[in-house]
Scaffold this motif. Sequence first.
Motif, PDB file in Angstrom:
ATOM      1  N   ALA A 299       0.823  -1.207   0.000  1.00 15.04           N
ATOM      2  CA  ALA A 299       0.000   0.000   0.000  1.00 15.04           C
ATOM      3  C   ALA A 299       0.858   1.259   0.000  1.00 15.04           C
ATOM      4  CB  ALA A 299      -0.937  -0.014   1.210  1.00 15.04           C
ATOM      5  N   LEU A 300       1.857   1.304   0.864  1.00 16.97           N
ATOM      6  CA  LEU A 300       2.719   2.486   0.932  1.00 16.97           C
ATOM      7  C   LEU A 300       3.534   2.655  -0.346  1.00 16.97           C
ATOM      8  CD1 LEU A 300       4.009   2.347   4.635  1.00 16.97           C
ATOM      9  CD2 LEU A 300       2.418   4.001   3.639  1.00 16.97           C
ATOM     10  N   ALA A 301       3.966   1.544  -0.946  1.00 13.79           N
ATOM     11  CA  ALA A 301       4.713   1.626  -2.201  1.00 13.79           C
ATOM     12  C   ALA A 301       3.842   2.209  -3.309  1.00 13.79           C
ATOM     13  CB  ALA A 301       5.226   0.249  -2.595  1.00 13.79           C
ATOM     14  N   LEU A 302       2.583   1.794  -3.376  1.00 18.33           N
ATOM     15  CA  LEU A 302       1.672   2.357  -4.366  1.00 18.33           C
ATOM     16  C   LEU A 302       1.393   3.827  -4.086  1.00 18.33           C
ATOM     17  CD1 LEU A 302      -0.846  -0.595  -4.812  1.00 18.33           C
ATOM     18  CD2 LEU A 302       0.568   0.412  -6.599  1.00 18.33           C
ATOM     19  N   LEU A 303       1.314   4.194  -2.811  1.00 23.24           N
ATOM     20  CA  LEU A 303       1.073   5.585  -2.446  1.00 23.24           C
ATOM     21  C   LEU A 303       2.237   6.470  -2.884  1.00 23.24           C
ATOM     22  CD1 LEU A 303      -0.807   7.582  -0.982  1.00 23.24           C
ATOM     23  CD2 LEU A 303       0.416   7.057   1.135  1.00 23.24           C
ATOM     24  N   VAL A 304       3.458   6.049  -2.566  1.00 21.77           N
ATOM     25  CA  VAL A 304       4.642   6.806  -2.989  1.00 21.77           C
ATOM     26  C   VAL A 304       4.697   6.900  -4.514  1.00 21.77           C
ATOM     27  CG1 VAL A 304       7.161   6.766  -3.080  1.00 21.77           C
ATOM     28  CG2 VAL A 304       6.000   6.303  -0.926  1.00 21.77           C
ATOM     29  N   SER A 305       4.414   5.798  -5.186  1.00 23.22           N
ATOM     30  CA  SER A 305       4.443   5.793  -6.648  1.00 23.22           C
ATOM     31  C   SER A 305       3.433   6.773  -7.228  1.00 23.22           C
ATOM     32  CB  SER A 305       4.163   4.384  -7.170  1.00 23.22           C
ATOM     33  OG  SER A 305       5.153   3.466  -6.746  1.00 23.22           O
ATOM     34  N   ALA A 306       2.234   6.826  -6.649  1.00 26.36           N
ATOM     35  CA  ALA A 306       1.203   7.744  -7.145  1.00 26.36           C
ATOM     36  C   ALA A 306       1.642   9.194  -7.008  1.00 26.36           C
ATOM     37  CB  ALA A 306      -0.104   7.509  -6.384  1.00 26.36           C
ATOM     38  N   PHE A 307       2.277   9.529  -5.886  1.00 27.78           N
ATOM     39  CA  PHE A 307       2.757  10.898  -5.703  1.00 27.78           C
ATOM     40  C   PHE A 307       3.829  11.251  -6.737  1.00 27.78           C
ATOM     41  CE2 PHE A 307       1.518  10.315  -1.045  1.00 27.78           C
ATOM     42  CZ  PHE A 307       0.349  11.053  -1.192  1.00 27.78           C
ATOM     43  N   ILE A 308       4.727  10.309  -7.007  1.00 28.07           N
ATOM     44  CA  ILE A 308       5.801  10.569  -7.972  1.00 28.07           C
ATOM     45  C   ILE A 308       5.228  10.694  -9.378  1.00 28.07           C
ATOM     46  CG2 ILE A 308       7.921   9.644  -8.988  1.00 28.07           C
ATOM     47  CD1 ILE A 308       8.440   8.299  -6.258  1.00 28.07           C
ATOM     48  N   VAL A 309       4.257   9.842  -9.717  1.00 27.29           N
ATOM     49  CA  VAL A 309       3.620   9.939 -11.023  1.00 27.29           C
ATOM     50  C   VAL A 309       2.952  11.301 -11.182  1.00 27.29           C
ATOM     51  CG1 VAL A 309       1.721   9.061 -12.444  1.00 27.29           C
ATOM     52  CG2 VAL A 309       3.303   7.468 -11.351  1.00 27.29           C
ATOM     53  N   LYS A 310       2.239  11.735 -10.169  1.00 26.79           N
ATOM     54  CA  LYS A 310       1.547  13.023 -10.266  1.00 26.79           C
ATOM     55  C   LYS A 310       2.520  14.195 -10.284  1.00 26.79           C
ATOM     56  CE  LYS A 310      -2.010  15.950  -8.181  1.00 26.79           C
ATOM     57  NZ  LYS A 310      -3.050  16.103  -7.138  1.00 26.79           N
ATOM     58  N   GLY A 311       3.464  14.203  -9.345  1.00 26.41           N
ATOM     59  CA  GLY A 311       4.345  15.354  -9.211  1.00 26.41           C
ATOM     60  C   GLY A 311       5.435  15.438 -10.257  1.00 26.41           C
ATOM     61  N   LEU A 312       5.947  14.283 -10.700  1.00 26.04           N
ATOM     62  CA  LEU A 312       7.063  14.271 -11.643  1.00 26.04           C
ATOM     63  C   LEU A 312       6.603  14.015 -13.070  1.00 26.04           C
ATOM     64  CD1 LEU A 312      10.088  14.330 -12.276  1.00 26.04           C
ATOM     65  CD2 LEU A 312      10.200  11.908 -11.646  1.00 26.04           C
ATOM     66  N   PHE A 313       5.829  12.949 -13.291  1.00 28.00           N
ATOM     67  CA  PHE A 313       5.486  12.542 -14.650  1.00 28.00           C
ATOM     68  C   PHE A 313       4.295  13.305 -15.229  1.00 28.00           C
ATOM     69  CE2 PHE A 313       7.943   8.929 -13.142  1.00 28.00           C
ATOM     70  CZ  PHE A 313       8.737   8.646 -14.233  1.00 28.00           C
ATOM     71  N   LEU A 314       3.365  13.736 -14.370  1.00 21.08           N
ATOM     72  CA  LEU A 314       2.222  14.499 -14.862  1.00 21.08           C
ATOM     73  C   LEU A 314       2.416  16.004 -14.698  1.00 21.08           C
ATOM     74  CD1 LEU A 314      -0.710  12.283 -13.530  1.00 21.08           C
ATOM     75  CD2 LEU A 314       0.102  12.453 -15.881  1.00 21.08           C
ATOM     76  N   GLY A 315       3.444  16.410 -13.959  1.00 20.88           N
ATOM     77  CA  GLY A 315       3.733  17.827 -13.792  1.00 20.88           C
ATOM     78  C   GLY A 315       2.704  18.576 -12.980  1.00 20.88           C
ATOM     79  N   GLN A 316       1.995  17.886 -12.089  1.00 21.26           N
ATOM     80  CA  GLN A 316       0.957  18.506 -11.268  1.00 21.26           C
ATOM     81  C   GLN A 316       1.469  18.803  -9.860  1.00 21.26           C
ATOM     82  OE1 GLN A 316      -2.700  18.887 -12.387  1.00 21.26           O
ATOM     83  NE2 GLN A 316      -1.307  19.028 -14.139  1.00 21.26           N
ATOM     84  N   ARG A 317       0.924  19.833  -9.263  1.00 20.32           N
ATOM     85  CA  ARG A 317       1.316  20.167  -7.894  1.00 20.32           C
ATOM     86  C   ARG A 317       0.496  19.349  -6.903  1.00 20.32           C
ATOM     87  NH1 ARG A 317       1.186  25.602  -4.212  1.00 20.32           N
ATOM     88  NH2 ARG A 317       3.235  25.295  -3.273  1.00 20.32           N
ATOM     89  N   LEU A 318       1.161  18.813  -5.894  1.00 16.93           N
ATOM     90  CA  LEU A 318       0.471  18.076  -4.848  1.00 16.93           C
ATOM     91  C   LEU A 318      -0.261  19.043  -3.943  1.00 16.93           C
ATOM     92  CD1 LEU A 318       3.235  15.509  -3.765  1.00 16.93           C
ATOM     93  CD2 LEU A 318       1.630  15.348  -5.666  1.00 16.93           C
TER      94      LEU A 318
END
Length: 530
Positions: A252-271
């Motif tokens: 669960a935590l690995a998926l959570l970290v991955s989602a944040f990185i996808v959003k913040g780095l790969f999608l260019g969105q602000r958390l």
Amino acid sequence: MGTESSAAGTVAAAETGAATAPNGTESGASTTGAESTTGASGRGAAFARIEQRFGAATVAFLVLAGIFGAVFSVVTPPFWGHDEITQFGRAYQVAQGQITPQKIQDDRGPAWGGDVPISVDALMSFAFDDYRNNNDEPDPMVVDRAAYDKLGSLPVSAATTQVWFTNTAAYSPVPYLPAAAGIRIAEALDLNVGGLVLATRWAGLLAYLVIVGFAVRVLRGHRVQWLALTVAVLPIAVFQAGTVTADTVTNALALLVSAFIVKGLFLGQRLSRPETVFALTATVLLPVCKPTYVLLAMLTVLIPAGRFGFGDPERPAIWQRALPWVFAVIGGGVFAVWMKIAAPTGDGMSLMRPQEQWGSVRPGDQLKEILGDPIQFLSVFGDSIARRDQRWFTQFFGELGFAYIDVPALTIVASLLAFVVSLGIADRMAGDRLRVWLVLLTMAASVAMIYVTLYMSFTPVGYFIIDGVQGRYFVPLALLTLAVFLRWMPLRLTGADGRIPVRGPAIAVTAATTVALLAAVVKYSTIVWG
């Protein structure tokens, strides 16, 4: 069907289908193809509001993982999960406030463990003998269904007995906190042995639903949410969420970290601010759940400082730039401290192996071999792939517990279909080339850590392969690894009008994952219970 955004300037804005406010947060539009709330009424308007707030993939995840996780928790005999006897022993130890590994007396060699109620141990012992001595087909694997009911109906005894769980004693208490809470609740309600086991399983399942549900929600407004769903409801992940294991919280935590990185780095969105808090918290917690994923947690430092939810997004101050690094250092420090505490337990891991191999697992000797003769290690690594890669592939989708039941072909085909569709409609990924390469190299290093860890902690000295590797260990790395390939993969599924459809593929992914889970449950129940 919702229209795709055509805004130019950034890849994230170009293909998410969500209107983007100046600070990088979604303004409310959605990519799921739900009808606009304008003019909608009744159930349609309610669904649109739910989708806008949570994301359609989040709702689908909660329904699928909730239903099938609960089903697996009931149809899986007590302690038939992956290492569930030793996982429960460690969870019970944490529930009693014993945080560090406790060495116990064992004539066979160095050992760690703790105390559990005698009546719980009776059910453990019966289950252990039962799944080791199965009936031949077509008879069910469970020998005596009534015995489970009888032992499960016993009260939880006040008297305790010592049990061995060296392999899980090395884990920190963090991944066991939900299970420990379930144990304390069961004790407060004075549940019987069966109720205690079920409460412990359900507490872990609830934690999985909450953490991963939030992870999928992070990606709402982006089509990549369906890829996150596909990974999150892999049959092996849902099966583990329905049993007692540290892997539930780790995944669960690995998926959570991955989602944040996808959003913040790969999608260019602000958390958002809450997302930033959870991202930094997960950076600290994930490394102490399982050492093989420490590098994954550290990747939060690659998210540009302006995309965290604190401070000025345009001109980040020094403290903004330092913040993720501070938490990464804290996570690395906590990881190092726990590894120091847990290191002695490696001396007892050989007792997990057949009697003739007791004492053959020596981490120090294996490390010397890796450093002194890396060519030999690479040769063993190559032989391991040549001999076992097909098993790891199947296990990635599901080898269910200590019944060692592979999920059916239908499950694998349906899961692969879900992956193809969710990858085909995923957003275009951004991220500068250097950071993307660093993510890819980190994923490769994390895979290498899986092999090195098992080579040192479970493989006998001089063994012909790296033993103990299982496909389920790669699930926590799947979402971020696939995001890297999406960054470089230009192909996407398009409709006749040239646009990327959403509603149809979303239905296809949901249907395919449902079929995959249903087929896995049917096969498991048929073989185990008849």
